[in-house]
Design an enzyme around this catalytic site. Structure first.
Site, PDB file in Angstrom:
ATOM      1  N   PRO A  71       0.805  -1.145   0.046  1.00  0.00           N
ATOM      2  CG  PRO A  71      -0.909  -1.582   1.751  1.00  0.00           C
ATOM      3  CD  PRO A  71       0.770  -2.023   0.951  1.00  0.00           C
ATOM      4  CD  GLU A  72       4.721   2.750  -2.747  1.00  0.00           C
ATOM      5  OE1 GLU A  72       5.047   3.789  -3.311  1.00  0.00           O
ATOM      6  OE2 GLU A  72       5.533   1.683  -2.734  1.00  0.00           O
TER       7      GLU A  72
ATOM      8  CE  LYS B 140       3.513   5.666   3.148  1.00  0.00           C
ATOM      9  NZ  LYS B 140       4.909   4.517   2.935  1.00  0.00           N
TER      10      LYS B 140
ATOM     11  NE  ARG C  83      10.213  -0.200   3.763  1.00  0.00           N
ATOM     12  CZ  ARG C  83       9.173   0.662   3.766  1.00  0.00           C
ATOM     13  NH1 ARG C  83       8.929   1.879   4.059  1.00  0.00           N
ATOM     14  NH2 ARG C  83       8.150   0.577   2.622  1.00  0.00           N
TER      15      ARG C  83
END
Length: 268
Positions: free
Chosen positions: A2-3, A51, A255
């Site tokens: 999800p972005e 977001k 990340r």
């Protein structure tokens, strides 16, 4: 993953299903809000903020302000809308929020964040965010100013910082750096055209916000992305082996980072 575009679509779907309807039942399956009951109140609107997702609920009798149901999908979260009585497509034990109206059910599964608070709490929850790439308040000049305010910070880290501009996640930051031909660890002060990257960020999210599949290459088939998750297949443009590293401001914020060392050469 999800972005900002994913959350924008989720907000649009929830708004279509819930806005203007009265909540007949609410079930918040997190300990802090397990006894919170917003039934009898109507949903005013559902909006995305970067977001983050906000379901705004009207005040009940005698209440001075409305309520906000705040969620963040993190890595695995999603919202589904069902007709009343329709079978859920995810296991019930993964549900964190259930909102019912006379004919709909909105179910939030595996939500990374779920909070319920008076409307005035929105500033504390999302007020720190930078300009929203898909929001009505988008301000390219402010986003550029925030990015440039820490000139020594690597571009790939600055793009992920939601305080600079809200909505970019890991896929977009890798693809943006590739499209700009910039090594993601290049300091902001050495990026030749930061304004172009801000503009490209906006255009990419706008182009993808209504799509179910994220595309940065213009190819809707097997190769929708240039470098992200392509360490075993190589750069889509030149075929060079894509580098995969773990990068973050701290050990807890590491990340996945993907880039092409040929198309995105490091400075020096």
């Amino acid at each position: 993953m999800p972005e900002g575009d994913t959350v924008w679509r989720a907000a649009r779907g929830l708004h279509t299903a819930l806005a203007g309807a009265e909540l007949t039942r609410t079930d918040f399956r997190v300990p802090r809000f397990a006894t919170t009951d917003l039934s009898g109140r109507s949903v005013e609107e559902v909006v995305s903020r970067g977001k983050h997702l906000l379901i705004r609920v009207a005040p009940g009798p005698g209440e001075g302000e409305g309520w906000s149901i705040h969620s963040h999908l993190k890595m695995e979260g999603l919202w589904h809308v069902y007709g009343r009585g329709e079978r859920w497509r995810r296991p019930a034990f993964k549900a964190r929020a259930v909102l019912e109206t006379a004919d709909k059910q909105a179910v939030g599964f595996e939500l990374g964040i779920l909070r319920v608070f008076p409307r005035s709490g929105e500033e504390e929850a999302v007020g720190y965010l930078g300009p929203d790439l898909l929001g009505p308040d988008w301000d390219a000049a402010e986003a550029l100013r925030r990015l440039a305010s820490v000139p020594e910070r690597p571009l790939g880290l600055a793009l992920l910082d939601q305080r600079n501009l809200a909505g970019i996640g890991n896929v977009y930051r890798c693809e943006l750096c590739f499209l700009a031909g910039i090594h993601p660890l290049t300091p902001i002060q050495d990026v030749p055209d930061l304004e172009r990257i801000v503009d490209l960020s906006k255009r990419l999210l706008e182009a993808n916000k209504a799509r179910s599949r994220r595309i940065t290459t213009g190819l809707a088939g097997r190769d929708p992305l240039w470098v992200y998750n392509r360490e075993k297949r190589g750069c889509l443009r030149c075929g060079t082996k894509v580098v995969h590293e773990l990068v973050g401001d701290t050990e807890l914020e590491l990340r996945d980072l993907y880039y092409c060392p040929h198309c995105q050469p490091a400075l020096g």
